[in-house]
Design a protein around this motif. Structure first.
Motif, PDB file in Angstrom:
ATOM      1  N   LEU A  35     -66.261  -7.022  25.116  1.00  0.00           N
ATOM      2  CA  LEU A  35     -65.285  -7.460  26.201  1.00  0.00           C
ATOM      3  C   LEU A  35     -65.322  -8.972  26.401  1.00  0.00           C
ATOM      4  N   LEU A  36     -66.442  -9.598  26.095  1.00  0.00           N
ATOM      5  CA  LEU A  36     -66.717 -11.027  26.181  1.00  0.00           C
ATOM      6  C   LEU A  36     -65.785 -11.741  25.478  1.00  0.00           C
ATOM      7  N   TRP A  37     -65.206 -11.373  24.316  1.00  0.00           N
ATOM      8  CA  TRP A  37     -64.218 -11.980  23.428  1.00  0.00           C
ATOM      9  C   TRP A  37     -62.957 -12.217  24.181  1.00  0.00           C
ATOM     10  N   ILE A  38     -62.817 -11.416  25.238  1.00  0.00           N
ATOM     11  CA  ILE A  38     -61.491 -11.538  25.967  1.00  0.00           C
ATOM     12  C   ILE A  38     -61.658 -12.852  27.107  1.00  0.00           C
ATOM     13  N   LEU A  39     -62.849 -13.040  27.220  1.00  0.00           N
ATOM     14  CA  LEU A  39     -63.088 -14.147  28.476  1.00  0.00           C
ATOM     15  C   LEU A  39     -62.522 -15.295  28.303  1.00  0.00           C
ATOM     16  N   PRO A  40     -62.572 -15.899  26.982  1.00  0.00           N
ATOM     17  CA  PRO A  40     -61.857 -17.436  27.225  1.00  0.00           C
ATOM     18  C   PRO A  40     -60.614 -17.264  27.344  1.00  0.00           C
ATOM     19  N   ALA A  41     -59.736 -16.395  26.789  1.00  0.00           N
ATOM     20  CA  ALA A  41     -58.103 -16.299  27.118  1.00  0.00           C
ATOM     21  C   ALA A  41     -57.912 -15.988  28.618  1.00  0.00           C
ATOM     22  N   VAL A  42     -58.829 -15.013  29.230  1.00  0.00           N
ATOM     23  CA  VAL A  42     -58.309 -14.945  30.502  1.00  0.00           C
ATOM     24  C   VAL A  42     -58.815 -15.991  31.462  1.00  0.00           C
ATOM     25  N   ALA A  43     -60.138 -16.558  31.089  1.00  0.00           N
ATOM     26  CA  ALA A  43     -60.557 -17.834  31.911  1.00  0.00           C
ATOM     27  C   ALA A  43     -59.281 -18.876  31.813  1.00  0.00           C
ATOM     28  N   ILE A  44     -58.856 -19.183  30.565  1.00  0.00           N
ATOM     29  CA  ILE A  44     -57.952 -20.448  30.507  1.00  0.00           C
ATOM     30  C   ILE A  44     -56.612 -20.118  31.180  1.00  0.00           C
ATOM     31  N   LEU A 397     -54.979 -24.618  17.574  1.00  0.00           N
ATOM     32  CA  LEU A 397     -56.428 -24.236  17.341  1.00  0.00           C
ATOM     33  C   LEU A 397     -57.067 -23.503  18.361  1.00  0.00           C
ATOM     34  N   VAL A 398     -56.831 -24.074  19.497  1.00  0.00           N
ATOM     35  CA  VAL A 398     -57.485 -23.310  20.826  1.00  0.00           C
ATOM     36  C   VAL A 398     -56.825 -21.807  20.825  1.00  0.00           C
ATOM     37  N   CYS A 399     -55.526 -21.789  20.792  1.00  0.00           N
ATOM     38  CA  CYS A 399     -54.746 -20.711  20.970  1.00  0.00           C
ATOM     39  C   CYS A 399     -55.113 -19.560  19.949  1.00  0.00           C
ATOM     40  N   LEU A 400     -55.349 -19.884  18.488  1.00  0.00           N
ATOM     41  CA  LEU A 400     -55.815 -18.971  17.665  1.00  0.00           C
ATOM     42  C   LEU A 400     -57.335 -18.528  18.004  1.00  0.00           C
ATOM     43  N   PRO A 463     -48.081 -21.338  28.513  1.00  0.00           N
ATOM     44  CA  PRO A 463     -47.154 -20.597  27.665  1.00  0.00           C
ATOM     45  C   PRO A 463     -47.366 -20.165  26.185  1.00  0.00           C
ATOM     46  N   THR A 464     -48.255 -20.878  25.696  1.00  0.00           N
ATOM     47  CA  THR A 464     -48.502 -20.435  24.227  1.00  0.00           C
ATOM     48  C   THR A 464     -49.807 -19.636  23.831  1.00  0.00           C
ATOM     49  N   LEU A 465     -50.675 -19.599  24.740  1.00  0.00           N
ATOM     50  CA  LEU A 465     -51.787 -18.680  24.705  1.00  0.00           C
ATOM     51  C   LEU A 465     -51.347 -17.254  24.794  1.00  0.00           C
ATOM     52  N   PRO A 466     -50.745 -16.937  25.696  1.00  0.00           N
ATOM     53  CA  PRO A 466     -50.291 -15.691  25.977  1.00  0.00           C
ATOM     54  C   PRO A 466     -49.443 -15.038  24.764  1.00  0.00           C
ATOM     55  N   LEU A 507     -54.285 -12.502   8.745  1.00  0.00           N
ATOM     56  CA  LEU A 507     -53.896 -13.870   8.374  1.00  0.00           C
ATOM     57  C   LEU A 507     -52.494 -14.070   8.446  1.00  0.00           C
ATOM     58  N   PRO A 508     -51.428 -12.955   8.242  1.00  0.00           N
ATOM     59  CA  PRO A 508     -49.973 -12.966   8.435  1.00  0.00           C
ATOM     60  C   PRO A 508     -49.760 -13.312   9.776  1.00  0.00           C
ATOM     61  N   GLY A 509     -50.202 -12.297  10.539  1.00  0.00           N
ATOM     62  CA  GLY A 509     -50.075 -12.696  12.016  1.00  0.00           C
ATOM     63  C   GLY A 509     -50.392 -13.891  12.611  1.00  0.00           C
ATOM     64  N   MET A 510     -51.747 -14.413  12.259  1.00  0.00           N
ATOM     65  CA  MET A 510     -52.188 -15.513  12.581  1.00  0.00           C
ATOM     66  C   MET A 510     -51.118 -16.718  12.291  1.00  0.00           C
ATOM     67  N   LEU A 511     -50.886 -16.675  11.155  1.00  0.00           N
ATOM     68  CA  LEU A 511     -49.765 -17.594  10.583  1.00  0.00           C
ATOM     69  C   LEU A 511     -48.666 -17.677  11.327  1.00  0.00           C
ATOM     70  N   ALA A 512     -47.993 -16.780  11.486  1.00  0.00           N
ATOM     71  CA  ALA A 512     -46.839 -16.495  12.355  1.00  0.00           C
ATOM     72  C   ALA A 512     -46.996 -17.068  13.739  1.00  0.00           C
ATOM     73  N   ALA A 513     -48.125 -16.402  14.422  1.00  0.00           N
ATOM     74  CA  ALA A 513     -48.265 -17.036  15.892  1.00  0.00           C
ATOM     75  C   ALA A 513     -48.783 -18.431  15.870  1.00  0.00           C
ATOM     76  N   GLY A 514     -49.459 -19.062  14.832  1.00  0.00           N
ATOM     77  CA  GLY A 514     -49.856 -20.339  14.799  1.00  0.00           C
ATOM     78  C   GLY A 514     -48.634 -21.215  14.629  1.00  0.00           C
ATOM     79  N   ILE A 515     -47.452 -20.948  13.894  1.00  0.00           N
ATOM     80  CA  ILE A 515     -46.260 -21.552  13.575  1.00  0.00           C
ATOM     81  C   ILE A 515     -45.285 -21.496  14.985  1.00  0.00           C
ATOM     82  N   LEU A 516     -45.311 -20.302  15.491  1.00  0.00           N
ATOM     83  CA  LEU A 516     -44.464 -20.126  16.635  1.00  0.00           C
ATOM     84  C   LEU A 516     -44.925 -21.339  17.682  1.00  0.00           C
ATOM     85  N   VAL A 517     -46.431 -21.346  17.900  1.00  0.00           N
ATOM     86  CA  VAL A 517     -46.967 -22.032  18.962  1.00  0.00           C
ATOM     87  C   VAL A 517     -46.653 -23.270  18.714  1.00  0.00           C
ATOM     88  N   LEU A 518     -47.026 -23.851  17.296  1.00  0.00           N
ATOM     89  CA  LEU A 518     -46.539 -25.331  16.866  1.00  0.00           C
ATOM     90  C   LEU A 518     -44.919 -25.752  17.367  1.00  0.00           C
TER      91      LEU A 518
END
Length: 591
Positions: A35-44, A397-400, A463-466, A507-518
């Protein structure tokens, strides 16, 4: 002889079950070290969204002048001109939200079917949402001016010249052009979640087309329509650039965001700005439906993975082609008109970027490509372009890094507080940036980060991390848990499982998410506007400054930079739509 009954032997008590260690008991409830993996996103989100909101609420009771903690609120409500901005905002937001849903619903309903050109139509309709109101307002200044293309067309058919911009109508059109795609994205998900086999079953029982629509589709889609209206209303409440660029900010379009802008940027009175922002939030809280409420009752999942038709329905209706109805014809004609307006607005920016001078009419006085060369040599705009892509890359980078692990845990685990985390990730996407921009900017200047690139990156994470988290959840759910179980059987620990197995599959989902964030970071205006300086402003902020100051940078020069941004945004949106559809994202958000 007297018989005496011997007492029955007491039944032996069952042995007590040994108490399990705390670690095992927590693991049964889904709580372990992963569950510590979710901590950075929640903290941000907690540090950049929840805390700034509470900080803004506190400073709204700390006026710069006087000791009355309510003076910021009494000053606002006591000034008739400022108080009238509430009515001005409602007068704009309610019609825009209502017309957006009415215009987007028929097209979203038609887009349930898979047909040639469906993805291209989706791309064009989403362009205004991608570009934002600043670029739309820049194109409207030529298309809807008194000597622009629209008035030239009206004059050709004998209609007198109309004043479309620099009034209420200009802001209404600009807000509507961005609000319709927003409603379209929402309603695509809601209509796409309705299993079409239900309609096919009704048709088999003799229900006509109208009866199927009003008796089946509308009852199931009504909660989605209400939710889309509410969210469009919330978005329209945050209208800001178009109220200045193509509106009448001193009178007809003096909306609530303008007193916030004047207090924060012109007077540096952040307590007063925070108080007005709280009034704005209070007006939104009076919406008839909570944005975080369930959008639609659970529906049967389509057996074809989302297309909504069963195999039997395909066999029954696959060879039959229904005749187009009057409603369908009107829908496609209206959609065609919307697309023409959008393409006309964007085409005017493209033509302006080559124009020597353009004083009105169908075509400029001359064309030259030198504006693009000057755009690269002009220090201010070149710096803005560098800042834009630098901020975009860092935000991606931070969002991914924080969003992918959080999305994985939200998709795979049920743990205490999961619904709270999901709500925390949903609110920054639902609420317009203007809702928390001033509070966040006040906090950035308070800690000494205002005007720096660090502040620009941090505010754009909200708005981009969520967005990354919510996009990654359905991609993780598509991976069978048996793949992870097999990896663990062969000795993979959590780190190797994530880096060697899950990351390649995601990777496909990360690519889509990264481009939408950009793309979203490139077009982010409100958040960047309040925390950037002349050295750290992005392209969209530079465009706003150039358009709002006619004596500054030549409009053709800013148009050349806008075209560069347009090309990047269109490419990013097109790549993203190949990997994730709006209906998929909205269906996951609804769940």
């Amino acid at each position: 002889m007297t018989l005496t009954a011997e007492p029955r032997a007491a039944e032996a008590a069952p042995p007590k079950r040994p108490r399990q260690p705390l670690r095992h008991r927590l693991a049964e409830r889904g709580v372990d070290w992963t569950l510590l993996w979710i901590l950075p996103a929640v903290a941000i989100i907690a540090a950049l969204f929840v805390y700034p909101f509470l900080y803004g609420l506190s400073i709204s009771f700390q006026p710069l002048r006087g000791d009355d903690p309510l003076s910021n609120y009494t000053d606002f409500f006591g000034d008739e001109y400022q108080r009238s901005s509430i009515w001005m905002t409602l007068r704009l937001a309610v019609p825009v939200a209502l017309l957006s849903v009415v215009a987007a619903a028929p097209l979203a309903f038609r887009m349930r079917r898979d047909f040639r050109g469906r993805q291209m139509i989706t791309l064009v309709v989403l362009l205004p949402l991608t570009f934002g109101s600043v670029l739309i307002a820049q194109g409207m200044a030529q298309v809807f001016s008194t000597t622009g293309w629209v008035n030239l067309l009206l004059g050709a058919v004998g209609i007198p010249e109309q004043q479309f911009i620099y009034n209420y109508t200009g802001t209404f059109i600009a807000t509507l052009l961005v609000s319709i795609p927003f409603a379209f994205v929402m309603l695509m998900g809601f209509f796409g979640g309705i299993d079409r086999s239900i309609e096919d079953a009704a048709a088999t029982l003799g229900a006509g087309r109208a009866a199927r629509f009003w008796r089946i589709v509308m009852p199931l889609a009504t909660p989605g329509l209400v939710t889309a209206f509410t969210l469009c209303l919330v978005e329209a409440f945050a209208v800001f650039p178009s109220a200045i660029l193509v509106g009448q900010p001193d009178n007809a379009t003096h909306v609530l965001t303008l007193p916030i802008y004047q207090a924060a940027s012109q007077r540096s009175d952040y307590p007063a700005a925070a108080a007005i922002a709280m009034v704005n939030d209070g007006a939104r809280a009076a919406d008839p439906r909570r944005a975080d409420a369930p959008a639609q009752p659970a529906l049967p999942r389509p057996v074809d993975g989302g297309q909504g038709m069963t195999a039997a329905a395909v066999r029954t209706h696959g060879t039959h082609r229904e005749r187009p109805t009057l409603t369908a014809v009107v829908t496609w004609v209206a959609a065609g008109c919307f697309v023409l307006v959008v393409l006309g607005v964007l085409a005017s920016v493209l033509v302006q970027s080559f124009a020597v001078t353009w004083r009105g009419g169908w075509w400029p006085d001359g064309l030259t490509p030198t504006w693009y060369a000057r755009a690269w040599t002009a220090t201010g705009l070149q710096n803005a372009l560098v800042n834009t892509f630098q901020a975009g890359a860092l935000v991606v980078l931070v969002c991914l890094a924080a969003g992918v692990p959080a999305g994985y845990l939200l998709a795979r685990r049920q743990f205490p507080g999961r619904s709270v985390v999901m709500l925390l990730m949903l609110l920054p996407i639902i609420l317009p940036p203007m809702t928390y921009a001033v509070q966040l900017a006040a906090l950035m200047y308070r800690v000494g980060l205002g005007g720096t690139m660090t502040a620009v990156v941090l505010v754009n994470l909200v708005p981009t991390l969520p967005l990354v988290v919510l996009i990654m959840v359905p991609f993780v759910e598509q991976i069978p848990p048996s793949v992870e179980s097999a990896a663990r059987v062969f000795g993979a620990d959590n780190l190797r499982l994530f880096t060697r197995v899950l990351i390649p599959l995601l990777l496909p989902g990360m690519l889509a998410a990264g481009i939408l964030v950009l793309v979203r970071t490139l077009g982010a205006f409100e958040l960047t506007f309040f925390v950037s300086s002349a050295q750290t402003q992005t392209l969209v902020v530079a465009l706003f400054g150039a358009i709002s100051d006619p004596g500054g940078v030549p409009i053709s020069l800013t148009a050349a930079m806008a075209v560069t941004y347009m090309l990047v945004a269109v490419l990013g949106l097109a790549i993203s739509l190949r990997h994730i559809t709006p209906s998929q994202a909205i269906r996951q958000r609804r769940r």
